[in-house]
Design an enzyme around this catalytic site. Structure first.
Site, PDB file in Angstrom:
ATOM      1  N   ASP A  78      -9.065   3.508  -2.326  1.00 46.64           N
ATOM      2  CA  ASP A  78     -10.100   3.920  -1.374  1.00 46.64           C
ATOM      3  C   ASP A  78     -11.372   4.405  -2.053  1.00 46.64           C
ATOM      4  O   ASP A  78     -11.610   5.602  -2.222  1.00 46.64           O
ATOM      5  CB  ASP A  78      -9.547   5.007  -0.451  1.00 46.64           C
ATOM      6  CG  ASP A  78      -8.350   4.504   0.332  1.00 46.64           C
ATOM      7  OD1 ASP A  78      -8.184   3.271   0.434  1.00 46.64           O
ATOM      8  OD2 ASP A  78      -7.575   5.340   0.829  1.00 46.64           O
ATOM      9  N   ASP A  86       0.865  -1.193   0.000  1.00 46.57           N
ATOM     10  CA  ASP A  86       0.000   0.000   0.000  1.00 46.57           C
ATOM     11  C   ASP A  86       0.901   1.242   0.000  1.00 46.57           C
ATOM     12  O   ASP A  86       2.120   1.138   0.172  1.00 46.57           O
ATOM     13  CB  ASP A  86      -0.862  -0.063   1.276  1.00 46.57           C
ATOM     14  CG  ASP A  86      -1.897   1.052   1.359  1.00 46.57           C
ATOM     15  OD1 ASP A  86      -2.246   1.638   0.314  1.00 46.57           O
ATOM     16  OD2 ASP A  86      -2.358   1.339   2.491  1.00 46.57           O
ATOM     17  N   GLU A 132       2.460   4.927  -4.097  1.00 45.24           N
ATOM     18  CA  GLU A 132       2.392   5.877  -5.253  1.00 45.24           C
ATOM     19  C   GLU A 132       3.704   6.644  -5.432  1.00 45.24           C
ATOM     20  O   GLU A 132       4.020   6.950  -6.577  1.00 45.24           O
ATOM     21  CB  GLU A 132       1.232   6.844  -5.056  1.00 45.24           C
ATOM     22  CG  GLU A 132      -0.126   6.175  -5.149  1.00 45.24           C
ATOM     23  CD  GLU A 132      -0.448   5.269  -3.960  1.00 45.24           C
ATOM     24  OE1 GLU A 132       0.038   5.579  -2.854  1.00 45.24           O
ATOM     25  OE2 GLU A 132      -1.134   4.262  -4.160  1.00 45.24           O
TER      26      GLU A 132
HETATM   27  O1  MIG Z   1      -3.919   6.127   4.652  1.00 43.90           O
HETATM   28  O2  MIG Z   1      -3.448   0.840   5.739  1.00 43.90           O
HETATM   29  O3  MIG Z   1      -5.979   2.181   0.516  1.00 43.90           O
HETATM   30  O4  MIG Z   1      -6.902  -0.019   1.951  1.00 43.90           O
HETATM   31  O5  MIG Z   1      -6.761   0.123   4.737  1.00 43.90           O
HETATM   32  C1  MIG Z   1      -4.603   4.935   4.635  1.00 43.90           C
HETATM   33  C2  MIG Z   1      -4.592   1.612   5.951  1.00 43.90           C
HETATM   34  C3  MIG Z   1      -3.650   3.799   4.349  1.00 43.90           C
HETATM   35  C4  MIG Z   1      -4.916   3.027   2.467  1.00 43.90           C
HETATM   36  C5  MIG Z   1      -5.416   1.819   1.749  1.00 43.90           C
HETATM   37  C6  MIG Z   1      -6.412   1.120   2.610  1.00 43.90           C
HETATM   38  C7  MIG Z   1      -5.787   0.725   3.923  1.00 43.90           C
HETATM   39  C8  MIG Z   1      -5.238   1.980   4.616  1.00 43.90           C
HETATM   40  N1  MIG Z   1      -4.309   2.674   3.735  1.00 43.90           N
END
Ligand code: MIG
Length: 858
Positions: free
Chosen positions: A501, A423, A426
């Site tokens: 999200d 995650d 980007e």
């Molecule tokens: O700023 O890890 O898209 O699926 O649950 C949020 C916490 C960070 C974004 C991800 C989301 C995940 C969440 N992450």
């Protein structure tokens, strides 16, 4: 209108000025005769260098740089440069050059420099705009192509809009590629998390593709500035694109994925149901979940750990209070048939004494500031309760760093973690106005240092490459499972993708259909969105509808954000629990089919989740269809995606279609209106289709020994093949798979179904074959390899035999010996209408009684 006109005249004026006089855009003008290289023509002028090269008979690469020489020829996206010899021929005259292969003809007009490509039939496929052609300003390069009135445009990877990128009423759409953390995005948010600078043009039913191999921020204007133009380019680097010939959309996808790689065959458990939330903890919560799934008989394979399992959000740690003994927990869950996937973000904390920081520093693995110091910024570890502090960021564009990062997974793998969720890649950075790294940061770029502008879009993909390859080194005979939020063209080789999200609303649910259609056309076959929605909370109805749609996502995971109400299949009362269970059960019944089409995607690049245009490119009615899709070539889904719906319109392309639930035949080539209830999951099978199913299981570990159910839908003659293997190891790459072919032939009075012997060295555990054959007349006799089988009433089935259900299916069951067989069904002379009156709920109930029975027997 007149204002717009005025603007484009101004632009035209600028473009026609000689570049030396203009401070703005320069259009590429005359090029002298080219130099002939082995498979390319190279043009040089004071404006720059261009090369047109033949990659294969169907793929032509166009490269231009407004510099005297090209830069390094390097790509993160391209997996395969080596194609068979296509023997192009080259002709060069003073005015133009021509390259001819067996599939395309490229004509390059020298003054001004303009390119066009036509297909074997001589029809123009791709043509530079005569006025604009290639143009550049500063470090930005672009090219403008002609767009015709009836062209449809698809692809661009992960985009939240319509399938047909031509827009409503040819209004046009303009896209950017710049991986962005866009919480709660909507249809007007662009870009979002992943960048795939690839698109496909469908012109008169025939397709070609264009892939811009440039990692900088890029842009694509599809008929927005001008209805007649498709302009694309990038804010740095070369204009480096591939023209990919069709003629079918499948040809284009197959060739694009031959270039950039294909989604590998996933482990079978990863195709089961996944339950996630932000975040499940402590360990008792995980045990509670596992017990609930099993006690409530709701099938599931995987539980997910989001960032709260970590010690102060530090990658490669466990919170010692919430998860005191991960190895034991994971071992216990495994005994219940569950696997666990853990999240990992690319932001180790800056903290001497924390191993990933120490070893990363020692190995020079972190992204640097322009002055050579290590870049630090706040991400999750900055919000930890204990000891908050900034993070540092691995430079995944360095091969040694990818290896180091991959090796850090050893502890997780040893604890029994089954897969990794990447995650924030980007990359997302807190408190920065652009929510990412400063553009002037330094990256290794595989030995040719550059700044963040060039690496940003591949940062996430390179993280997944590191993770995928690390998992492979740690468990060499296991298929790695990685899920990622950010990616780039070619990222399908390393990870499944989820579009971040989303929101718990009906639009977001519907929007996944065109989005996954576009992603599939762009090479990403393993995709799925947060079921139920991430931000906010779904109504019981929305959650059920989303699960019913998610049955057909290649990746099926429920997920929600921190602080929202429970979002488990049983969280909405007993009525919804039953509906939700039924949806997930359907997923498991269809796993043999899904596995088969995922294997097809791995082999050919053709995605499992298909927009209709992939199968019916010549049917103009599907060109812009956003709320239907196919899973494989024959299973048509028309999920209910409107709140409170009591009806659903379904367009069925030409030919016969059969209702998946009732067996009822529908005529294609028109739209049908169905009555729907909350239970409805509208699905249709194409005439001649084969559907591979199994009885409901509670998790994929229960699959061995289950009967294989083969549903056969009528046509004069059709065939299909089925792929199976152990579902987990890489032995299939060494021949341990089982493929077989099924064929049906129908003539008056008899239907013959033949199965081939199994090819490959894998053998499924001992089991029965159940053939469920849709008939238009009632069976009189059923013969297996010439010997009549007994008729066994549905209620007492056991051993080999056959039975009928009222809705016109004959079900034949016998031992699967992995050998060739021939089944003959002799029917009476009744017409198709013999069953016309019995295609209702009663018939459906009867058919499902057969499945229940099969289930009970094994
Ligand atoms: O700023 O890890 O898209 O699926 O649950 C949020 C916490 C960070 C974004 C991800 C989301 C995940 C969440 N992450």
């Amino acid at each position: 209108m007149s204002l717009r006109r005025g603007r484009s005249w101004g632009l035209l004026l600028l473009l026609s000025l000689p570049s030396t006089l203009s401070a703005g855009w320069a259009s590429l003008g005359a090029m002298p005769q080219p130099e002939r290289q082995e498979r390319a023509l190279v043009f040089r002028s004071p404006q720059g260098v261009a090369a047109i090269s033949v990659v294969s008979a169907e793929i032509v690469r166009v490269r231009f740089s407004p510099t005297p020489e090209f830069g390094r020829d390097h790509s993160y996206a391209i997996a395969n440069h080596v194609f068979g010899d296509s023997r192009p021929s080259f002709e060069v005259s003073a005015e133009q050059s021509r390259i001819t292969t067996s599939a395309v003809q490229v004509v390059i007009q020298h003054s001004p420099f303009r390119l066009s490509v036509s297909d074997r039939q001589g029809e123009l496929r791709d043509q530079d705009d005569a006025e604009r052609g290639i143009a550049f300003v500063g470090s930005t390069v672009q090219v403008s192509k002609r767009l015709l009135e009836n062209d449809h445009v698809y692809g661009f990877g992960e985009k939240a809009g319509r399938l047909d990128k031509r827009g409503w009423g040819l209004g046009g759409v303009s896209y950017a590629m710049w991986n962005s953390d866009t919480y709660a995005y909507d249809g007007s948010t662009d870009p979002i998390y992943a960048s795939v600078p690839f698109f496909m043009v469908l012109r008169n039913g025939r397709a070609h593709g264009i892939f811009l191999d440039n990692t900088h921020r890029s842009f694509f204007d599809v008929g927005k500035q001008s209805q007649q133009l498709l302009t694309f380019g990038a804010e740095g680097g070369e204009l480096d694109y591939y023209f990919i010939a069709g003629p079918t959309p499948k040809d284009v996808v197959a060739r694009y994925t031959a270039l950039t790689g294909r989604t590998p065959l996933p482990p079978r458990w990863a195709l089961g149901y996944h339950q996630c939330r932000y975040s499940y903890y402590p360990e008792s919560r995980l045990r509670f979940l596992a017990d609930n799934f099993r006690q409530r008989r709701i099938p599931a394979d995987t539980l997910w750990l989001d960032i709260h399992y970590l010690d102060s959000y530090k990658p490669f740690t466990w919170d010692p209070e919430r998860f005191p003994d991960p190895t034991r927990l994971l071992g216990d869950l495994r005994k219940q048939g569950f696997r666990v996937v853990t999240i990992l973000d690319p932001h180790p904390k800056k903290e001497p004494g924390y191993a990933p920081y120490d070893s990363g520093l020692a190995g020079d693995h972190f992204v640097k500031n322009p002055d050579g110091s290590v870049y630090e910024a706040p991400v999750w570890p900055a919000l930890a309760e204990k000891n908050p502090g900034p993070s540092v960021f691995p430079d995944f564009s360095r091969a040694a760093t990818r290896e180091w990062w991959g090796d850090l997974h050893r502890g997780l793998v040893e604890a029994g973690v089954a897969g990794i969720w990447n995650d924030m890649n980007e990359p997302a950075v807190f408190r920065d106005p652009a929510h990412t790294m400063p553009l002037d940061l330094r990256h290794d770029n595989e030995g040719q240092p550059t700044d963040h502008r060039e690496i940003h879009n591949v940062y996430g993909m390179l993280m997944t490459q590191a993770t995928h390859q690390g998992l492979l080194r740690l468990r060499p005979n296991n298929r790695p499972f990685v899920l990622t939020r950010a990616s780039f063209a070619g990222g399908q080789r390393y990870a499944a993708l989820w579009p971040g999200d989303n929101v718990s609303d009906w639009w977001h649910m519907r929007a996944t259909i065109p989005m996954f259609g576009g992603l599939g056309l762009s090479g990403f076959a393993f995709v799925g969105a947060d079921i139920g929605g991430f931000a906010e909370a779904p109504s019981p109805e929305l959650f059920t509808r989303w699960l019913q749609l998610g049955v057909f996502y290649p990746f099926m995971r429920t997920h929600t954000t921190v602080g929202t109400p429970d979002q488990e299949p049983w969280s909405y009362g007993t009525h919804h629990e039953a509906l939700n269970r039924r949806a997930i059960e359907l997923r498991y019944e269809l796993l043999p089919h899904l596995y088969n089409v995922m294997h097809e995607a791995a082999e050919t690049g053709i995605p499992a989740f298909r927009p209709l245009v992939l199968e019916f490119p010549e049917d103009p009615r599907v060109a812009s269809l956003d709320d239907q899709f196919l899973l494989g070539s024959d299973l048509m889904l028309a999920p209910v995606v409107r709140e409170g719906a009591t009806e659903r319109e379904v367009y069925l392309p030409a030919g016969d279609w059969y209702d998946f639930w009732t067996g009822e035949r529908h005529q294609g080539g028109r739209t049908h209106r169905l009555a729907v209830t909350l239970e409805s999951i509208p699905a249709f099978v194409r005439a001649g289709g084969f559907l591979f199913r199994q009885p409901v299981v509670q998790h994929t570990g229960e699959m061995p020994g289950q009967p294989l159910i083969v549903e056969v839908y009528p046509s004069a003659q059709s065939s299909a093949s089925l792929y199976e293997d152990d579902g987990e190891s890489l032995d299939y790459t060494r021949g341990a798979f089982a493929t077989r072919r099924f064929e049906q032939r129908r003539e008056k009075g008899r239907t013959a179904i033949a199965g081939s012997a199994v090819a490959g060295s894998y053998r499924p555990a001992p089991r029965d074959l159940v053939l469920s054959v849709r008939l238009d007349a009632s069976p009189k006799r059923v013969l297996l390899d010439g010997a009549p089988l007994p008729e066994i009433p549905v209620e007492t089935a056991g051993g080999a035999g056959w039975s009928t259900t009222k809705d016109g299916f004959v079900t034949v069951r016998f031992r699967d010996r992995a050998l060739a067989f021939k089944l003959t069904i002799e029917t009476g002379a009744e017409a198709a209408s013999a069953c016309g009156g019995c295609n209702g709920p009663a018939a459906r109930a009867a058919r499902h009684a057969v499945y229940r029975l099969i289930r009970a027997l094994f």
